[in-house]
Scaffold this active site. Structure first.
Site, PDB file in Angstrom:
ATOM      1  N   LYS A 156      45.181  44.940  39.944  1.00 22.78           N
ATOM      2  CA  LYS A 156      45.434  44.186  38.706  1.00 22.78           C
ATOM      3  C   LYS A 156      45.977  45.126  37.626  1.00 22.78           C
ATOM      4  CE  LYS A 156      44.360  40.199  40.157  1.00 22.78           C
ATOM      5  NZ  LYS A 156      45.411  39.237  40.365  1.00 22.78           N
ATOM      6  N   TYR A 179      40.638  46.365  44.320  1.00 20.76           N
ATOM      7  CA  TYR A 179      41.125  45.071  43.806  1.00 20.76           C
ATOM      8  C   TYR A 179      41.489  45.200  42.324  1.00 20.76           C
ATOM      9  CZ  TYR A 179      40.874  40.573  41.481  1.00 20.76           C
ATOM     10  OH  TYR A 179      41.154  39.506  40.666  1.00 20.76           O
ATOM     11  N   SER A 238      42.600  40.107  35.095  1.00 19.89           N
ATOM     12  CA  SER A 238      41.161  39.895  35.215  1.00 19.89           C
ATOM     13  C   SER A 238      40.419  40.785  34.230  1.00 19.89           C
ATOM     14  CB  SER A 238      40.759  40.273  36.647  1.00 19.89           C
ATOM     15  OG  SER A 238      39.369  40.423  36.747  1.00 19.89           O
TER      16      SER A 238
END
Ligand code: NAD
Ligand code: WQD
Length: 339
Positions: A152, A148, A124
């Site tokens: 990643k 979050y 991302s």
């Protein structure tokens, strides 16, 4: 060529399954349906007229992953499965670390055991944190601003270490910018659980009358109209980015990293206007405080993907708004009861 798609029942996964089937790949989906519905896969079959194999399975359960690899000769994996709600990851970080990281470790261990060493990972733009300049290139410094995003970043690092330990791995880290839109059929699209966190599903739920108005998070950013600017990319363009990545992966490139974005930034107010034009509906909105953790602006330099994959996003903001609205009005409750 048989591709395992983890998280294939989800938003980006289901659109990618359509394009994989259109390109005559054999598709096996593994998804625990924690944030999706099997209905999306029935619709993928309707759209393409082709079938796929579905396993309702959890990456946290290694035996269930083993079963898939025992029953199929998998050539490569596209790994979408993961939890993605930024705010929730701040409140319950352990759930995010466990699901996203342990799930990925289990998957990689089974792939290693079966000597399947080709993987595309859904990363991302969040791994760039708050970029010092724009547009963002792949070699920019990386950082995480929430749990979050940290999952990643950590998975990217795990994959880098794995590649350094064994050069037989082929790994593509695809850093998506802000996906929106839906398949032109209106059969599949984004179906968030509860009140949407992201801008586009929020706007479309206001347009359909499920929510009263959009809260615009701040109009005092250093951007042309003061509202946040993002690189919104049509989900079908994003799916096609995976289709262009697979042949590259099968040329044994080692570890490669690509931004998947359009290179164009649109503001929150431009998105609202674009959606009003596409839906012919007035979208009421009010300006509220900035959302903690948001950055002012973010857009990609997608040159590397164009040069090395021959991929470029082709769809316009009008396409994204029109296709989102087509999905929303045909499916006011998303996939409905089955979720
Ligand atoms: P999504 O929630 O629609 O799809 C993810 C899928 O993974 C869901 O179907 C869910 O049921 C499944 N899943 C989650 N944990 C699982 C587990 N332990 N085992 C099996 N299945 C599991 O999300 P999406 O928008 O399609 O995103 C796909 C991927 O792309 C995610 O990894 C996400 O972090 C990443 N990504 C998304 C965006 C975005 O804005 N949508 C942007 C950048 C990156
Ligand atoms: C876009 C713009 C908001 C909602 C998130 C994740 C990122 C990636 C993509 C997975 C911002 C504004 C939003 C609303 C608003 N996901 N906004 N009112 O924050 O750029 O990225 O999704 O990897 O990691 O952080 O996307 O759609 O939430 O916000 O004004 O109700 O819209 O402030 O400027 P974001 P978003």
């Amino acid at each position: 060529m048989k591709i395992l798609v983890t998280g294939g029942a989800g938003y980006i996964g289901s659109h990618t399954c359509v394009e994989l089937l259109n390109e005559n790949y054999d598709v096996v989906v593994l998804d625990n349906l924690s944030n999706s519905s099997e209905e999306s896969l029935f619709r993928v079959k309707n759209i393409t007229g082709k079938s796929l194999e579905f396993y309702k399975a959890d990456l946290l359960n290694k035996k269930q992953i083993l079963a898939v690899f025992s029953e199929h000769k998998i050539d490569g994996v596209i790994h979408f499965a993961g939890l993605k709600a930024v705010g929730e990851s701040v409140s319950i970080p352990l759930k995010y670390f466990h699901n996203n990281i342990t799930g990925t470790l289990n998957l990689l261990a089974v792939m290693n055991d079966f000597n399947v060493k080709n993987i595309v990972f859904s990363s991302s733009a969040t791994v760039y944190g708050d970029p010092a300049s724009l547009p963002i290139k792949e070699e920019f410094p990386l950082s995480a601003t929430n749990p979050y995003g940290r999952t990643k970043l950590m998975i990217e690092e795990i994959l880098q270490d794995l590649y350094h330990s064994d050069k037989n791995w082929n790994i593509a880290l695809l850093r998506y910018f802000n996906p929106m839109g839906a398949h032109k059929s209106g059969e599949i699209g984004e179906d968030p659980c509860g009140i949407p966190n992201n801008l586009m599903p929020y706007i479309s739920q206001v347009a359909i009358g499920l929510l009263p108005q959009v809260s615009v998070f701040g109009n005092d950013y250093d951007t042309p109209d003061g509202t946040g600017v993002r690189d919104f990319i049509h989900v079908v363009d994003l799916a096609l980015g995976h289709i262009k990545t697979l042949p590259k992966l099968f040329t044994n490139p080692g570890l490669v990293i690509y931004n998947l974005g359009t290179g164009i930034g649109y503001s929150v107010l431009e998105i609202i206007k674009g959606f009003e034009a596409a839906s012919n509906k007035k979208i009421p909105y009010k300006i509220v405080d900035r959302r903690p953790g948001d950055i002012a602006a973010c857009w990609a330099d997608p040159t590397k993907a164009k040069e090395e994959l021959g991929w470029k996003a082709n769809k316009t903001l009008a396409d994204m708004c029109k296709d989102t609205w087509n999905w929303q009005k045909n499916n006011p409750n998303g996939y409905g009861e089955s979720l």
